[in-house]
Design an enzyme around this catalytic site. Structure first.
Site, PDB file in Angstrom:
ATOM      1  NE  ARG A   1      16.883 -22.628 -20.049  1.00  0.00           N
ATOM      2  CZ  ARG A   1      16.135 -22.365 -18.998  1.00  0.00           C
ATOM      3  NH1 ARG A   1      14.924 -22.861 -18.915  1.00  0.00           N
ATOM      4  NH2 ARG A   1      16.579 -21.615 -18.027  1.00  0.00           N
TER       5      ARG A   1
ATOM      6  CG  HIS B   1       8.257 -31.331   0.310  1.00  0.00           C
ATOM      7  ND1 HIS B   1       7.854 -32.134   1.340  1.00  0.00           N
ATOM      8  CD2 HIS B   1       9.037 -32.108  -0.481  1.00  0.00           C
ATOM      9  CE1 HIS B   1       8.378 -33.336   1.198  1.00  0.00           C
ATOM     10  NE2 HIS B   1       9.107 -33.341   0.092  1.00  0.00           N
TER      11      HIS B   1
ATOM     12  CB  THR C   1      12.014 -27.580 -14.096  1.00  0.00           C
ATOM     13  OG1 THR C   1      12.252 -26.797 -15.267  1.00  0.00           O
ATOM     14  CG2 THR C   1      13.336 -27.946 -13.425  1.00  0.00           C
TER      15      THR C   1
END
Length: 182
Positions: A179, A114, A164
């Site tokens: 990570r 979005h 991410t």
């Protein structure tokens, strides 16, 4: 003039309420009712059902029901891919999963995104960024793979990780945000 579906498939801003897109989602929902009712069917029978919706399903690929997706026609599974129970793939654009990859229960793979600008987001516009998962990857249960992420061959994503950014081949990532383990 491009249709909203063409914009969606190109990863451009589009309107999800478009009738053609809604019809495609309705067809996928009807397929999911049949697929998810096939839990007791053999892996071969379920693979035949997968091939009705997904454009590429490699030999030996398995998705254990229940399974949920937006469209299905943007998901490609290599040979011997395994998705455990309760996986969700939001496939507004391409999701590619390489040969021999194993995905734990309740993993979520998102391509839907979005706008960050609140005024543009308020219009209902959305877009997609593809997800690519290499070969022989292991993704632990409950992990979330965010839009635009690529995961390299032989990587490991720990259970519950929120991925991410891209994961290099042979890397192990853990945590929220994920990570790389040193």
């Amino acid at each position: 003039m491009r249709t909203e579906k063409q914009k969606m498939l190109a990863g451009e801003l589009y309107r999800a309420g478009d009738p053609e897109i809604q019809a495609d989602q309705a067809a996928a929902k009807a397929w999911m009712v049949r697929y998810n009712a096939a839990l007791a069917a053999s892996a071969a029978e379920r693979r035949a059902l997968l091939r009705e919706l997904l454009p590429e399903v490699g030999d030996g690929a398995v998705i254990r029901p229940p399974f949920h997706c937006d469209f299905g026609y943007n998901i490609r599974l290599g040979p011997d891919v395994f998705l455990n129970f309760n996986c969700v793939i939001l496939d507004v654009v391409a999701v590619t999963i390489g040969a021999g990859t194993q995905i734990g229960p309740a993993v979520q793979i998102y391509t839907a995104d979005h706008p960050r600008d609140p005024a543009l987001r308020k219009t209902g516009a959305e877009f997609g960024r593809p997800v690519s998962i290499g070969q022989n990857v292991w993704i632990g249960g409950g992990a979330i793979i965010l839009p635009g992420v690529s995961i390299g061959d032989d990587a490991v994503v720990g259970a519950g990780a929120v991925v991410t950014r891209d994961v290099p081949q042979h890397a192990t990532v853990l945590g929220n945000p994920a990570r790389q383990k040193k």
